[in-house]
Write an enzyme that holds these catalytic residues in place. Structure first.
Site, PDB file in Angstrom:
ATOM      1  N   ARG A 148       0.717  -1.133   0.128  1.00  8.05           N
ATOM      2  CA  ARG A 148       0.036  -0.110   0.126  1.00  8.05           C
ATOM      3  C   ARG A 148       0.871   1.237   0.084  1.00  8.05           C
ATOM      4  O   ARG A 148       1.952   1.133   0.444  1.00  8.05           O
ATOM      5  CB  ARG A 148      -0.753   0.084   1.219  1.00  8.05           C
ATOM      6  CG  ARG A 148      -1.846  -1.105   1.529  1.00  8.05           C
ATOM      7  CD  ARG A 148      -2.548  -1.033   2.777  1.00  8.05           C
ATOM      8  NE  ARG A 148      -3.416  -2.268   2.951  1.00  8.05           N
ATOM      9  CZ  ARG A 148      -2.984  -3.298   3.495  1.00  8.05           C
ATOM     10  NH1 ARG A 148      -1.888  -3.650   3.821  1.00  8.05           N
ATOM     11  NH2 ARG A 148      -3.921  -4.433   3.514  1.00  8.05           N
ATOM     12  N   LYS A 172      -2.020  -2.627   8.054  1.00  7.32           N
ATOM     13  CA  LYS A 172      -2.916  -2.238   9.051  1.00  7.32           C
ATOM     14  C   LYS A 172      -3.105  -2.801  10.264  1.00  7.32           C
ATOM     15  O   LYS A 172      -2.635  -3.845  10.352  1.00  7.32           O
ATOM     16  CB  LYS A 172      -4.244  -2.555   8.252  1.00  7.32           C
ATOM     17  CG  LYS A 172      -4.848  -1.673   6.987  1.00  7.32           C
ATOM     18  CD  LYS A 172      -5.933  -2.241   6.474  1.00  7.32           C
ATOM     19  CE  LYS A 172      -6.256  -1.253   5.383  1.00  7.32           C
ATOM     20  NZ  LYS A 172      -7.646  -1.586   4.458  1.00  7.32           N
ATOM     21  N   HIS A 248      -4.127   2.287  -5.305  1.00 11.06           N
ATOM     22  CA  HIS A 248      -3.966   1.004  -5.088  1.00 11.06           C
ATOM     23  C   HIS A 248      -3.697   0.235  -6.531  1.00 11.06           C
ATOM     24  O   HIS A 248      -3.608  -0.845  -6.371  1.00 11.06           O
ATOM     25  CB  HIS A 248      -5.294   0.560  -4.531  1.00 11.06           C
ATOM     26  CG  HIS A 248      -5.229   0.471  -2.958  1.00 11.06           C
ATOM     27  ND1 HIS A 248      -4.291   0.955  -2.103  1.00 11.06           N
ATOM     28  CD2 HIS A 248      -5.953  -0.327  -2.178  1.00 11.06           C
ATOM     29  CE1 HIS A 248      -4.430   0.645  -1.023  1.00 11.06           C
ATOM     30  NE2 HIS A 248      -5.431  -0.040  -0.876  1.00 11.06           N
ATOM     31  N   ARG A 251      -0.501  -1.855  -6.690  1.00  5.01           N
ATOM     32  CA  ARG A 251      -0.946  -3.105  -5.830  1.00  5.01           C
ATOM     33  C   ARG A 251      -1.884  -3.921  -6.395  1.00  5.01           C
ATOM     34  O   ARG A 251      -1.629  -5.538  -6.403  1.00  5.01           O
ATOM     35  CB  ARG A 251      -1.620  -2.412  -4.424  1.00  5.01           C
ATOM     36  CG  ARG A 251      -2.010  -3.720  -3.411  1.00  5.01           C
ATOM     37  CD  ARG A 251      -2.032  -2.889  -2.080  1.00  5.01           C
ATOM     38  NE  ARG A 251      -2.988  -3.694  -1.078  1.00  5.01           N
ATOM     39  CZ  ARG A 251      -2.313  -4.661  -0.539  1.00  5.01           C
ATOM     40  NH1 ARG A 251      -1.163  -4.527  -0.133  1.00  5.01           N
ATOM     41  NH2 ARG A 251      -3.130  -5.059   0.698  1.00  5.01           N
ATOM     42  N   HIS A 274      -3.440  -9.636   3.774  1.00 11.69           N
ATOM     43  CA  HIS A 274      -4.731  -9.529   3.867  1.00 11.69           C
ATOM     44  C   HIS A 274      -4.933 -10.420   5.230  1.00 11.69           C
ATOM     45  O   HIS A 274      -4.496 -11.447   5.092  1.00 11.69           O
ATOM     46  CB  HIS A 274      -5.366 -10.138   2.655  1.00 11.69           C
ATOM     47  CG  HIS A 274      -5.397  -9.092   1.698  1.00 11.69           C
ATOM     48  ND1 HIS A 274      -6.011  -9.486   0.156  1.00 11.69           N
ATOM     49  CD2 HIS A 274      -5.571  -7.863   1.391  1.00 11.69           C
ATOM     50  CE1 HIS A 274      -5.929  -8.490  -0.523  1.00 11.69           C
ATOM     51  NE2 HIS A 274      -5.629  -7.536   0.262  1.00 11.69           N
ATOM     52  N   TYR A 283      -9.178 -11.023  -6.678  1.00  5.74           N
ATOM     53  CA  TYR A 283      -8.322 -10.955  -7.788  1.00  5.74           C
ATOM     54  C   TYR A 283      -8.466 -12.261  -8.683  1.00  5.74           C
ATOM     55  O   TYR A 283      -7.999 -12.161 -10.051  1.00  5.74           O
ATOM     56  CB  TYR A 283      -6.931 -10.924  -7.356  1.00  5.74           C
ATOM     57  CG  TYR A 283      -6.713  -9.422  -6.648  1.00  5.74           C
ATOM     58  CD1 TYR A 283      -6.459  -8.321  -7.497  1.00  5.74           C
ATOM     59  CD2 TYR A 283      -6.513  -9.188  -5.357  1.00  5.74           C
ATOM     60  CE1 TYR A 283      -6.399  -7.027  -6.682  1.00  5.74           C
ATOM     61  CE2 TYR A 283      -6.406  -8.041  -4.679  1.00  5.74           C
ATOM     62  CZ  TYR A 283      -6.144  -7.039  -5.358  1.00  5.74           C
ATOM     63  OH  TYR A 283      -6.125  -5.812  -4.852  1.00  5.74           O
TER      64      TYR A 283
END
Length: 304
Positions: A148, A172, A248, A251, A274, A283
């Site tokens: 990110r 995150k 993004h 990414r 993730h 994806y």
């Protein structure tokens, strides 16, 4: 109700350690909500009803300036947090927001450039000046690692291990992961570190950041996004492609190109940071769509 909202925001900042950007978003969403309650005459927390909360969501979606479903859902999340806080603090007897459903979100697939388009985007950074070398390092790093933008600009010089060809990223919730860095990205970062970073660092006060701005301080997320946007506009890519570029984008390209090349979805999940493989599986839909397009144009029985 406004006093409760201020206490809640203070709770998020001090006890939950939420980021400043998150707090700003929550404050804006709660200001909207409090304005809605003021219009109904609901200034006392126990006076608020479930219908008031549901009406707020409806107003967000159908008002004079309707919000997208994702933005309305984010606002509802802030409101739900507020009411949960009020219940825990003993200010209300029941959580009236608990039963309010967020608006349905459409299944939007991420936009990814082709490999040739990414090459064209990266080739747009050709300046040999300190800022140009930094910009190329940033973009190469984003595409090589799937980071990110906030993770890339948050990396420190010591987080990069050129010998092991890896970089430590903080995602995150401050979760850390070590991600491989490809040779082209390492070459771009090395050129920046040797030929540009010392010049930029001399203008500042000794920031440990890997990526520095023109004043020698850590590059911000907003500035990094402008770099990506500027590179897209200067790349010569079609206007529709440039318009679809987002923070993004690289990414998304990283994940899509890995999966198209045969990478396991759980490996890609780990590389992206993730928490759930379900997030990564979006994806796989993109790559299936690509396979369908190739099949439709290449197979003799797919035509006509």
């Amino acid at each position: 109700m406004r006093r409760v909202a201020e206490d809640y925001l203070g709770h998020l900042a001090v006890e939950r350690g939420r980021a400043q950007n998150t707090l700003r978003s929550y404050r804006l969403d709660l200001e909207r909500y409090l304005g809605h309650l003021d219009g109904l005459g609901r200034t006392d927390p126990p006076a608020v009803r479930e219908a008031d909360v549901a009406g707020f969501v409806t107003a967000l979606r159908t008002g004079e300036r309707p919000l997208a479903a994702s933005s309305a859902a984010r606002a509802l999340a802030a409101v739900r947090g507020l009411h949960r806080f009020a219940l825990r603090e003993g200010l209300v007897p029941v959580d009236v927001a608990a039963g309010v459903a967020p608006p349905a979100l459409g299944s939007r697939l991420p936009t990814a450039l082709s490999v040739d388009q990414v090459d064209q985007l990266l080739a747009g950074c050709v300046s040999d000046g300190p800022v140009g070398l930094r910009d190329r390092a940033l973009l190469e790093l984003l595409y090589s690692t799937g980071a990110r933008i906030s993770e890339a600009v948050g990396a420190d010089l010591d987080d990069l291990d050129p010998g092991a060809r890896t970089i430590l990223l903080r995602g995150k919730g401050n979760k850390q992961r070590i991600v491989p860095v490809g040779r082209p990205a390492l070459a771009a970062v090395d050129a920046y570190r040797v030929r540009a970073r010392p010049d930029l660092a001399a203008r500042g006060t000794g920031s440990p950041a890997l990526l520095l701005n023109a004043r020698g301080n850590r590059l911000s997320r907003q500035s990094a996004w402008h770099v990506l946007r500027g590179a897209a506009e200067a790349s010569g890519l079609p206007g529709a492609v440039v318009a679809a570029v987002s923070p993004h984008t690289l990414r998304h390209c990283f994940a899509t190109h890995l999966l198209s090349g045969g990478a396991d979805v759980r490996v890609v999940q780990e590389l992206l940071g993730h928490a759930s493989v379900a997030t990564t599986q979006i994806y796989t839909h993109v790559t299936v769509d690509t396979l369908r397009e190739v099949y439709a144009t290449a197979h003799p029985r797919a035509r006509g």
